[in-house]
Structure formats: C-alpha cells, structure tokens
Design an enzyme around this catalytic site. Sequence first.
Site, PDB file in Angstrom:
ATOM      1  N   SER A 120       0.733  -1.260  -0.143  1.00 26.07           N
ATOM      2  CA  SER A 120       0.203  -0.133  -0.044  1.00 26.07           C
ATOM      3  C   SER A 120       1.147   1.385  -0.111  1.00 26.07           C
ATOM      4  CB  SER A 120      -1.000  -0.450   1.187  1.00 26.07           C
ATOM      5  OG  SER A 120      -0.990  -0.683   1.344  1.00 26.07           O
ATOM      6  N   HIS A 141      -0.875  -2.598  -7.410  1.00 28.43           N
ATOM      7  CA  HIS A 141      -1.602  -2.388  -6.177  1.00 28.43           C
ATOM      8  C   HIS A 141      -2.591  -2.562  -6.867  1.00 28.43           C
ATOM      9  CE1 HIS A 141      -2.748   0.648  -3.076  1.00 28.43           C
ATOM     10  NE2 HIS A 141      -2.912  -0.275  -2.576  1.00 28.43           N
ATOM     11  N   GLU A 153      -3.156   0.297  -9.229  1.00 24.21           N
ATOM     12  CA  GLU A 153      -2.085   1.416  -9.645  1.00 24.21           C
ATOM     13  C   GLU A 153      -1.142   0.564  -9.515  1.00 24.21           C
ATOM     14  OE1 GLU A 153      -1.562   3.138  -5.437  1.00 24.21           O
ATOM     15  OE2 GLU A 153      -1.479   5.467  -6.563  1.00 24.21           O
ATOM     16  N   ASN A 191      -3.012   6.192  -2.138  1.00 20.85           N
ATOM     17  CA  ASN A 191      -3.151   5.727  -0.069  1.00 20.85           C
ATOM     18  C   ASN A 191      -2.779   7.431  -0.149  1.00 20.85           C
ATOM     19  OD1 ASN A 191      -4.541   3.659  -0.045  1.00 20.85           O
ATOM     20  ND2 ASN A 191      -2.804   2.382   0.029  1.00 20.85           N
TER      21      ASN A 191
HETATM   22  N1  CAA Z   1     -16.337 -10.584  -3.575  1.00 20.64           N
HETATM   23  C1  CAA Z   1     -17.695 -11.039  -5.101  1.00 20.64           C
HETATM   24  N2  CAA Z   1     -19.021 -10.167  -5.208  1.00 20.64           N
HETATM   25  C2  CAA Z   1     -18.996  -9.068  -3.564  1.00 20.64           C
HETATM   26  C3  CAA Z   1     -17.559  -8.780  -2.435  1.00 20.64           C
HETATM   27  C4  CAA Z   1     -16.860  -9.753  -2.637  1.00 20.64           C
HETATM   28  N3  CAA Z   1     -15.215  -9.838  -2.383  1.00 20.64           N
HETATM   29  N4  CAA Z   1     -17.845  -7.723  -2.160  1.00 20.64           N
HETATM   30  C5  CAA Z   1     -18.876  -7.359  -2.492  1.00 20.64           C
HETATM   31  N5  CAA Z   1     -19.716  -7.881  -3.830  1.00 20.64           N
HETATM   32  C6  CAA Z   1     -20.810  -7.856  -4.281  1.00 20.64           C
HETATM   33  C7  CAA Z   1     -21.893  -7.774  -3.651  1.00 20.64           C
HETATM   34  O1  CAA Z   1     -22.449  -9.434  -3.954  1.00 20.64           O
HETATM   35  C8  CAA Z   1     -22.915  -7.157  -4.102  1.00 20.64           C
HETATM   36  O2  CAA Z   1     -23.263  -7.806  -5.179  1.00 20.64           O
HETATM   37  P1  CAA Z   1     -24.697  -6.373  -6.358  1.00 20.64           P
HETATM   38  O3  CAA Z   1     -24.934  -5.188  -5.368  1.00 20.64           O
HETATM   39  O4  CAA Z   1     -24.306  -6.944  -7.241  1.00 20.64           O
HETATM   40  O5  CAA Z   1     -26.222  -7.827  -4.974  1.00 20.64           O
HETATM   41  C9  CAA Z   1     -22.043  -5.746  -4.195  1.00 20.64           C
HETATM   42  O6  CAA Z   1     -20.756  -6.368  -4.551  1.00 20.64           O
HETATM   43  C10 CAA Z   1     -22.248  -4.999  -3.135  1.00 20.64           C
HETATM   44  O7  CAA Z   1     -21.864  -5.821  -2.052  1.00 20.64           O
HETATM   45  P2  CAA Z   1     -22.698  -5.712  -0.977  1.00 20.64           P
HETATM   46  O8  CAA Z   1     -23.862  -4.524  -0.892  1.00 20.64           O
HETATM   47  O9  CAA Z   1     -22.397  -7.017   0.309  1.00 20.64           O
HETATM   48  O10 CAA Z   1     -22.281  -4.668   0.551  1.00 20.64           O
HETATM   49  P3  CAA Z   1     -21.595  -2.945  -0.594  1.00 20.64           P
HETATM   50  O11 CAA Z   1     -22.726  -2.377  -1.185  1.00 20.64           O
HETATM   51  O12 CAA Z   1     -21.266  -2.363   0.980  1.00 20.64           O
HETATM   52  O13 CAA Z   1     -20.401  -2.942  -0.956  1.00 20.64           O
HETATM   53  C11 CAA Z   1     -18.346  -2.683  -1.397  1.00 20.64           C
HETATM   54  C12 CAA Z   1     -19.402  -3.532  -0.896  1.00 20.64           C
HETATM   55  C13 CAA Z   1     -18.281  -2.928  -2.938  1.00 20.64           C
HETATM   56  C14 CAA Z   1     -17.044  -3.320  -0.359  1.00 20.64           C
HETATM   57  C15 CAA Z   1     -18.893  -0.787  -1.192  1.00 20.64           C
HETATM   58  O14 CAA Z   1     -18.853  -1.227  -0.008  1.00 20.64           O
HETATM   59  C16 CAA Z   1     -17.588  -0.498  -1.318  1.00 20.64           C
HETATM   60  O15 CAA Z   1     -16.841   0.173  -2.295  1.00 20.64           O
HETATM   61  N6  CAA Z   1     -16.650   0.129  -0.457  1.00 20.64           N
HETATM   62  C17 CAA Z   1     -16.028   0.768  -0.860  1.00 20.64           C
HETATM   63  C18 CAA Z   1     -14.141   0.204  -0.997  1.00 20.64           C
HETATM   64  C19 CAA Z   1     -13.118   0.776  -1.051  1.00 20.64           C
HETATM   65  O16 CAA Z   1     -13.214   2.338  -0.805  1.00 20.64           O
HETATM   66  N7  CAA Z   1     -11.909   0.257  -1.206  1.00 20.64           N
HETATM   67  C20 CAA Z   1     -10.478   0.397  -1.721  1.00 20.64           C
HETATM   68  C21 CAA Z   1      -9.876   0.555  -0.408  1.00 20.64           C
HETATM   69  S1  CAA Z   1      -8.621   1.223  -0.317  1.00 20.64           S
HETATM   70  C22 CAA Z   1      -7.413   0.156  -0.840  1.00 20.64           C
HETATM   71  O17 CAA Z   1      -8.332  -0.605  -0.802  1.00 20.64           O
HETATM   72  C23 CAA Z   1      -6.162   0.621  -1.390  1.00 20.64           C
HETATM   73  C24 CAA Z   1      -5.305  -0.225   0.481  1.00 20.64           C
HETATM   74  O18 CAA Z   1      -3.850  -0.443   0.186  1.00 20.64           O
HETATM   75  C25 CAA Z   1      -5.542   0.187   0.913  1.00 20.64           C
HETATM   76  P1  NAD Z   2      -4.091  -9.403   5.666  1.00 20.94           P
HETATM   77  O1  NAD Z   2      -3.510  -9.304   7.418  1.00 20.94           O
HETATM   78  O2  NAD Z   2      -5.429  -9.499   5.254  1.00 20.94           O
HETATM   79  O3  NAD Z   2      -3.165 -10.780   5.416  1.00 20.94           O
HETATM   80  C1  NAD Z   2      -1.533 -10.736   5.708  1.00 20.94           C
HETATM   81  C2  NAD Z   2      -1.582 -12.565   5.021  1.00 20.94           C
HETATM   82  O4  NAD Z   2       0.039 -12.520   5.000  1.00 20.94           O
HETATM   83  C3  NAD Z   2      -1.401 -13.542   6.099  1.00 20.94           C
HETATM   84  O5  NAD Z   2      -2.761 -14.788   6.462  1.00 20.94           O
HETATM   85  C4  NAD Z   2      -0.430 -13.282   7.148  1.00 20.94           C
HETATM   86  O6  NAD Z   2      -1.071 -14.817   7.319  1.00 20.94           O
HETATM   87  C5  NAD Z   2       0.544 -13.688   5.500  1.00 20.94           C
HETATM   88  N1  NAD Z   2       2.177 -13.431   5.591  1.00 20.94           N
HETATM   89  C6  NAD Z   2       2.317 -12.517   6.714  1.00 20.94           C
HETATM   90  N2  NAD Z   2       3.366 -12.268   6.347  1.00 20.94           N
HETATM   91  C7  NAD Z   2       3.517 -13.426   5.975  1.00 20.94           C
HETATM   92  C8  NAD Z   2       5.153 -14.385   4.505  1.00 20.94           C
HETATM   93  N3  NAD Z   2       6.985 -13.931   5.122  1.00 20.94           N
HETATM   94  N4  NAD Z   2       5.132 -15.263   4.338  1.00 20.94           N
HETATM   95  C9  NAD Z   2       3.826 -15.800   3.667  1.00 20.94           C
HETATM   96  N5  NAD Z   2       3.125 -15.817   3.866  1.00 20.94           N
HETATM   97  C10 NAD Z   2       2.342 -14.558   4.756  1.00 20.94           C
HETATM   98  O7  NAD Z   2      -3.267  -9.004   5.218  1.00 20.94           O
HETATM   99  P2  NAD Z   2      -3.424  -8.032   3.345  1.00 20.94           P
HETATM  100  O8  NAD Z   2      -5.394  -6.694   4.296  1.00 20.94           O
HETATM  101  O9  NAD Z   2      -4.149  -8.543   2.979  1.00 20.94           O
HETATM  102  O10 NAD Z   2      -2.846  -6.837   2.977  1.00 20.94           O
HETATM  103  C11 NAD Z   2      -1.347  -7.200   1.915  1.00 20.94           C
HETATM  104  C12 NAD Z   2      -0.477  -6.596   1.431  1.00 20.94           C
HETATM  105  O11 NAD Z   2      -1.679  -5.393   0.279  1.00 20.94           O
HETATM  106  C13 NAD Z   2      -0.149  -5.763   2.710  1.00 20.94           C
HETATM  107  O12 NAD Z   2       1.208  -5.069   1.931  1.00 20.94           O
HETATM  108  C14 NAD Z   2      -1.648  -3.629   2.253  1.00 20.94           C
HETATM  109  O13 NAD Z   2      -0.800  -2.917   2.629  1.00 20.94           O
HETATM  110  C15 NAD Z   2      -1.247  -4.123   0.589  1.00 20.94           C
HETATM  111  N6  NAD Z   2      -3.001  -3.942   0.150  1.00 20.94           N
HETATM  112  C16 NAD Z   2      -4.502  -3.727   1.249  1.00 20.94           C
HETATM  113  C17 NAD Z   2      -5.201  -3.128   1.448  1.00 20.94           C
HETATM  114  C18 NAD Z   2      -6.289  -3.505   2.191  1.00 20.94           C
HETATM  115  O14 NAD Z   2      -7.464  -2.487   1.862  1.00 20.94           O
HETATM  116  N7  NAD Z   2      -6.330  -4.016   3.453  1.00 20.94           N
HETATM  117  C19 NAD Z   2      -5.498  -3.060   0.131  1.00 20.94           C
HETATM  118  C20 NAD Z   2      -4.109  -2.860  -0.607  1.00 20.94           C
HETATM  119  C21 NAD Z   2      -3.464  -3.723  -0.583  1.00 20.94           C
END
Ligand code: CAA
Ligand code: NAD
Length: 284
Positions: A120, A141, A153, A191
Amino acid sequence: MGEIKSIGVVGGGQMGSGIAQLAAVNGIQVWLHDTDAGALNKALSSISDSIQRFVSKGQLSQEVKAEALRCLRCTSNLEDLAAADIVIEAIVETEDVKKSLFVNLDKIVKKSAILASNTSSISITRLAAATDRPQQVIGMHFMNPPPIMKLVEIVRAADTSEDTFSVTKALAERFGKTVICSQDYSGFVVNRILIPMINEAFHALYSGVATKEDIDTGMKLGTNHPMGPLELADFIGLDVCLSIMKVLHAGLGDTKYAPCPLLVQLVDAGRLGRKRGIGVYNYN
Ligand code: CAA
Ligand code: NAD
C-alpha cells in the site's frame, strides 16, 4: 517475456485471496502461498463464496467457477512457486518482512520471472534493491476487494524495465482493471490521498467533533462515498492504515501525516477491524 501462464501469490489474507481469485477466473494457473495453514483454508472458502456471488448474478458460469477452482492450488511451501512467470506479494505491510521475502523469492523463482508487490505504501525501489533483478520488480497495487474494485495502480521503481511494466499492465487489463501509473513515492497516488482522510476522521472522533456514526454518515451521504471513513478503515484493517500513515510520515517528513493517537491505541489493543471482529465498530 510473453503472456503470463502461471502466477504465484504470497499471502492469503483479504488481498492475496482476491488476487489469486482474479488469476484463477481468468484461467491462469495459480499457486497461493501463506505461512499460516488456517489462512489458506479461509482463503479457499472466501474465493469459492466470492466466485459463487458472480455465478448467482449470471456474471460467471458454473464451468468458469469449476475451472477456476481447478487452476488454484494452495501451499505452505514457498518453493512451489518456482515456475511462476510472476509472483505477486500480498503479505503483512512491514518493510523488513517484505524485503526478506523478496530475497528468498529471488533465489527460488526462475530468472525471467517478475516480482510484484501489492504494498500500500512501501518503497518498491528498496524491495527491488534487495534482489538481483531490480529491473523485474514492480508495484502492482490492487484495491480492496480485488474482485470488485476496478483499479490497479502500477508503481515503477527506479530501475523497473519497460518490459516488466508492459507485461504487468497487460496482466491487470486481462483481469479487467483500469491501470494508473505512479512514481515510487510513499503512498503512491491513492493512499497518499485516502489514508490521511481516514486519519483525519480518527482525529475528528478523538477530538469529540461527532460520533463515529455521524462522521461516517456525513461522508457517505454528504460526499457519496460507499463507506464512511471509519467503516472503511475497519474494512481495510486498522493495522494496515497505521502502517501506511507511518510510511507517509517517515517518507514525506511532514507532521500532518502523524498517525492519530486513537488509531494507534486501537491497533495496540488488537482492534484491527472487520478481520478481528472489532475495530472502530464491533462486528461480533
Ligand atoms: N466478491 C464478490 N462480490 C462481492 C464482494 C466480493 N468479495 N464484495 C461485494 N460484492 C458484491 C455483492 O455481491 C454486491 O453485488 P450486487 O450489488 O450485484 O448484489 C455488491 O458487491 C455490493 O456488495 P454488498 O451489498 O455486500 O455491500 P456494499 O454495497 O457495501 O458493497 C463494497 C461492498 C463493494 C466493498 C462497497 O462498500 C465499497 O465499494 N466500499 C469501498 C471500498 C473501497 O474504497 N476500497 C478501496 C480501499 S483502499 C485500498 O484498497 C488501497 C489500500 O492499499 C488500503
Ligand atoms: P491480511 O492481514 O489480511 O493478510 C496477510 C497474510 O499474509 C496473512 O494471511 C499472513 O498469514 C500472511 N503472511 C504474513 N507474513 C507472511 C510471510 N512472510 N510469508 C507468507 N505469508 C505471510 O493483509 P491484507 O489486508 O491482505 O494486506 C496484504 C498486503 O496488501 C499489505 O501489503 C497491504 O498493505 C496491502 N493492501 C491492503 C489493502 C487492504 O484494504 N487491506 C488494500 C490494498 C493493498
């Protein structure tokens, strides 16, 4: 390198399982590795459930589901990934742990293979420098949940080759994703913007500006976000949010990126969000 035929995914948590699913439904052989056997069992069942949701909506056929499950193999032995054309790492967001994995993968996988990280925020250039193939190291990403979110990304490190970039971009597009490119600076594009917003939501809660429910409702209905920032933090994982803030703070050197004390405290308490059943909210 030509088209990708075999993929290794390391880390079977929420991101690794989703990435393995994308590979499998696209008919690519995938080995999913995790050091924790329980995580692999959980990954298999969440992949099967997620594909079934697409089948139920008529977006995938039963045949594609069956073929996808045939393409997918789980292993606790990293060496099973030796023949992969690309390995995508999705383990814990800790630089030293990722570096040591990249050192091991560099020894195990074939010379032509690409090593990609789903990090991330961590420097891809530093991960690349830990290997003897920096030209073949790249950031790939995915967003959470990978099967649903439309973006990948791609992050080029200092020495990433054009060939590595084009093969990785083609793979993301084969998964149906839109690609954006980022330079290798802390937090990349998404992020760098999203996680400080989440941190600010923790500050608003910490300072008593409003309740958690009102902060989330405000951002959901006021700005059309699908989830409020605190709900989203629980969804991402509070540990992941905190790690990203620390990388932004260290890498960009501005106090505005200092993690909110409330976020730190919740992580210290083991309240990591949905994956633990409790974070800002209680899911039990
Ligand atoms: N697999 C398959 N289908 C899924 C699913 C999954 N894992 N998760 C959700 N769905 C589907 C559901 O079946 C549903 O489909 P329909 O609308 O066609 O029935 C639809 O997606 C919506 O799901 P829900 O009704 O269960 O719940 P929701 O409306 O809250 O949607 C969500 C779930 C898609 C996650 C939505 O809440 C959302 O877009 N949230 C924001 C997610 C976001 O911002 N992600 C980025 C995070 S940042 C990141 O990832 C980067 C990082 O490094 C941290
Ligand atoms: P998570 O905690 O759900 O899963 C991490 C997994 O890695 C665990 O099952 C753990 O057992 C395994 N693990 C840890 N050390 C290990 C090793 N040395 N060898 C093999 N397996 C190992 O974490 P996550 O949310 O899936 O995040 C994983 C990566 O993806 C991180 O780098 C995170 O920043 C990135 N990421 C997370 C998100 C998010 O929304 N959670 C979105 C984009 C990217």
